[in-house]
Design an enzyme around this catalytic site. Sequence first.
Site, PDB file in Angstrom:
ATOM      1  N   ARG A  26       0.820  -1.213   0.000  1.00  0.00           N
ATOM      2  CA  ARG A  26       0.000   0.000   0.000  1.00  0.00           C
ATOM      3  C   ARG A  26       0.858   1.269   0.000  1.00  0.00           C
ATOM      4  NH1 ARG A  26      -5.333  -1.726   1.489  1.00  0.00           N
ATOM      5  NH2 ARG A  26      -5.962   0.340   0.877  1.00  0.00           N
ATOM      6  N   ARG A  30      -2.399   6.998   1.031  1.00  0.00           N
ATOM      7  CA  ARG A  30      -2.826   8.127   1.871  1.00  0.00           C
ATOM      8  C   ARG A  30      -1.776   8.780   2.748  1.00  0.00           C
ATOM      9  NH1 ARG A  30      -7.687   4.968   4.454  1.00  0.00           N
ATOM     10  NH2 ARG A  30      -6.091   3.362   4.232  1.00  0.00           N
ATOM     11  N   ARG A  39      -6.358  13.493  -4.057  1.00  0.00           N
ATOM     12  CA  ARG A  39      -7.568  12.961  -3.470  1.00  0.00           C
ATOM     13  C   ARG A  39      -8.636  14.045  -3.329  1.00  0.00           C
ATOM     14  NH1 ARG A  39      -7.780  10.909   2.436  1.00  0.00           N
ATOM     15  NH2 ARG A  39      -9.369   9.286   2.263  1.00  0.00           N
ATOM     16  N   ASP A  75      -7.247  -1.154  -7.143  1.00  0.00           N
ATOM     17  CA  ASP A  75      -7.777  -1.762  -5.927  1.00  0.00           C
ATOM     18  C   ASP A  75      -8.243  -3.172  -6.242  1.00  0.00           C
ATOM     19  OD1 ASP A  75      -8.522  -0.867  -3.021  1.00  0.00           O
ATOM     20  OD2 ASP A  75     -10.133  -2.176  -3.701  1.00  0.00           O
ATOM     21  N   TYR A 152     -15.753  -9.480   0.590  1.00  0.00           N
ATOM     22  CA  TYR A 152     -16.397  -8.185   0.323  1.00  0.00           C
ATOM     23  C   TYR A 152     -17.701  -8.356  -0.462  1.00  0.00           C
ATOM     24  CZ  TYR A 152     -12.263  -5.856   2.106  1.00  0.00           C
ATOM     25  OH  TYR A 152     -11.255  -5.417   2.914  1.00  0.00           O
TER      26      TYR A 152
HETATM   27  O1  1CP Z   1      -0.277  -0.961  -2.723  1.00  0.00           O
HETATM   28  C1  1CP Z   1      -0.518   0.094  -3.337  1.00  0.00           C
HETATM   29  O2  1CP Z   1      -0.065   1.176  -2.989  1.00  0.00           O
HETATM   30  C2  1CP Z   1      -1.359  -0.002  -4.559  1.00  0.00           C
HETATM   31  C3  1CP Z   1      -2.725   0.332  -4.368  1.00  0.00           C
HETATM   32  C4  1CP Z   1      -3.689  -0.526  -3.576  1.00  0.00           C
HETATM   33  C5  1CP Z   1      -3.685  -1.916  -3.277  1.00  0.00           C
HETATM   34  C6  1CP Z   1      -2.616  -2.958  -3.574  1.00  0.00           C
HETATM   35  C7  1CP Z   1      -4.878   0.000  -3.052  1.00  0.00           C
HETATM   36  C8  1CP Z   1      -5.269   1.427  -3.132  1.00  0.00           C
HETATM   37  N1  1CP Z   1      -5.612  -1.015  -2.517  1.00  0.00           N
HETATM   38  C9  1CP Z   1      -4.903  -2.205  -2.629  1.00  0.00           C
HETATM   39  C10 1CP Z   1      -5.299  -3.548  -2.185  1.00  0.00           C
HETATM   40  C11 1CP Z   1      -6.444  -3.715  -1.286  1.00  0.00           C
HETATM   41  N2  1CP Z   1      -7.646  -3.055  -1.267  1.00  0.00           N
HETATM   42  C12 1CP Z   1      -6.510  -4.716  -0.291  1.00  0.00           C
HETATM   43  C13 1CP Z   1      -5.431  -5.751  -0.047  1.00  0.00           C
HETATM   44  C14 1CP Z   1      -4.304  -5.238   0.744  1.00  0.00           C
HETATM   45  C15 1CP Z   1      -4.570  -4.975   2.200  1.00  0.00           C
HETATM   46  O3  1CP Z   1      -5.040  -5.882   2.908  1.00  0.00           O
HETATM   47  O4  1CP Z   1      -4.257  -3.857   2.644  1.00  0.00           O
HETATM   48  C16 1CP Z   1      -7.747  -4.612   0.359  1.00  0.00           C
HETATM   49  C17 1CP Z   1      -8.256  -5.467   1.497  1.00  0.00           C
HETATM   50  C18 1CP Z   1      -8.469  -3.561  -0.277  1.00  0.00           C
HETATM   51  C19 1CP Z   1      -9.840  -3.111   0.029  1.00  0.00           C
HETATM   52  C20 1CP Z   1      -9.845  -1.670   0.345  1.00  0.00           C
HETATM   53  N3  1CP Z   1      -9.829  -0.680  -0.579  1.00  0.00           N
HETATM   54  C21 1CP Z   1      -9.737  -1.084   1.626  1.00  0.00           C
HETATM   55  C22 1CP Z   1      -9.666  -1.832   2.949  1.00  0.00           C
HETATM   56  C23 1CP Z   1     -11.004  -1.928   3.562  1.00  0.00           C
HETATM   57  C24 1CP Z   1     -11.019  -2.829   4.777  1.00  0.00           C
HETATM   58  O5  1CP Z   1     -11.809  -3.786   4.758  1.00  0.00           O
HETATM   59  O6  1CP Z   1     -10.266  -2.574   5.727  1.00  0.00           O
HETATM   60  C25 1CP Z   1      -9.702   0.308   1.439  1.00  0.00           C
HETATM   61  C26 1CP Z   1      -9.627   1.371   2.488  1.00  0.00           C
HETATM   62  C27 1CP Z   1      -9.746   0.538   0.029  1.00  0.00           C
HETATM   63  C28 1CP Z   1      -9.619   1.826  -0.666  1.00  0.00           C
HETATM   64  C29 1CP Z   1      -8.235   2.123  -1.102  1.00  0.00           C
HETATM   65  N4  1CP Z   1      -7.523   1.343  -1.984  1.00  0.00           N
HETATM   66  C30 1CP Z   1      -6.300   1.920  -2.227  1.00  0.00           C
HETATM   67  C31 1CP Z   1      -6.251   3.142  -1.470  1.00  0.00           C
HETATM   68  C32 1CP Z   1      -5.109   4.117  -1.489  1.00  0.00           C
HETATM   69  C33 1CP Z   1      -7.463   3.246  -0.769  1.00  0.00           C
HETATM   70  C34 1CP Z   1      -7.893   4.356   0.146  1.00  0.00           C
HETATM   71  C35 1CP Z   1      -8.728   5.305  -0.616  1.00  0.00           C
HETATM   72  C36 1CP Z   1      -8.492   6.692  -0.202  1.00  0.00           C
HETATM   73  O7  1CP Z   1      -9.072   7.065   0.816  1.00  0.00           O
HETATM   74  O8  1CP Z   1      -7.741   7.381  -0.879  1.00  0.00           O
END
Ligand code: 1CP
Length: 344
Positions: A26, A30, A39, A75, A152
């Site tokens: 990640r 953020r 954002r 994502d 999900y």
């Molecule tokens: O790694 C990177 O920087 C690339 C971008 C990336 C990746 C690999 C994002 C951007 N999301 C993911 C994978 C992802 N998304 C996972 C697997 C990794 C992990 O466990 O951390 C999961 C579970 C998600 C689902 C998801 N999307 C969540 C988690 C929700 C939860 O259940 O806790 C969230 C918050 C998102 C939104 C998201 N995806 C990515 C970002 C930067 C964000 C936040 C959005 C924002 O507020 O800007």
Amino acid sequence: MNLKNDLLLRTLRGEKTERTPVWMMRQAGRYLPEYRALRGKYSFFERVENPELATEITIQPIDSIGVDAAILFSDILVIPRAMGLEVQLIENEGPLLPHPIKTADDLKRICVPDVLDRLHYVMSAIRLIKKTLDGRVPLIGFAGAPWTILCYMVQGKGSKTFDEAKAFCYRQPELAEKLLQMITDTSIAYLKEQVSAGADAIQLFDSWGGLLSKPDFEQLSLKYMRQIVEELKGETEIILFAKGSWYALKEMKQTGASGLGIDWCIEPHMARSLAGPDITLQGNFDPAKLLAPSARIKEEVKQMLQAFGKGRHIANLGHGILPNVPVDHARIFVDTVKEQSSLL
Ligand code: 1CP
């Protein structure tokens, strides 16, 4: 195109390297002020679906932190969306799928899509990222593991327990199998296209694997990850990251993956003895430890590197970087790996 820095790929292939490669799960996101600035202007899916924006965000941590690999900004939830399920991203809260899958009728609302049609923007982003990177570092593509995606699609939002997703699998096992197979087929086609577009390696994120017992993990997660690795292993390097599923490291290694991600709840020597010698391990710094004072971070990174030893290790966090980590601390993590691993 030749890569100027191929430490990650050589480490995944088990070749000798001058030092340990480092990136952070990640890392595009953020905690970076450059990301937060974008954002304010665009919604989450605008950022994901616009190849120019996705490229800019993917490259931010390469420029700003100096990691040895880029990971595609996207994502895991683009897959349920491409399959026909509505996915919203609520700012500061997380994902919301307002019409989750609960019944056989619900399954009729989704399909295994033509990924080039539904996810063309991802392949355009990968091509533009590769061009813009110009060989500086490899690009990691990714997808969620089918089990985590099911979580999900059934629960409809994030959860600590994913109890509704588990209940769905325990009460309606045939439906669960059908859904997991649809997700798997979509993911295989999607990841093959990512590789054709230029991704140098692939990571599968099974963020919720550790919610399952070992037999349930075999049935609901590994069975499908195995199919994905089987279909892709000749074409690229694959890293499996199943958070909390230390009990299945040996079985995950047997899939033919090149690397296994581990979290901070298992010690490196234990992971090594479970996985065996001839596979690369990735991890396992506690992401919250990046909130510690910088001297403590340096010391703990040194200890981590020593515990993994020389070779067959990719330094990373044990889960995604937290949004409140100071950018300086992320830099200290990366710089310390670079300095100290060359001394191993
Ligand atoms: O790694 C990177 O920087 C690339 C971008 C990336 C990746 C690999 C994002 C951007 N999301 C993911 C994978 C992802 N998304 C996972 C697997 C990794 C992990 O466990 O951390 C999961 C579970 C998600 C689902 C998801 N999307 C969540 C988690 C929700 C939860 O259940 O806790 C969230 C918050 C998102 C939104 C998201 N995806 C990515 C970002 C930067 C964000 C936040 C959005 C924002 O507020 O800007």
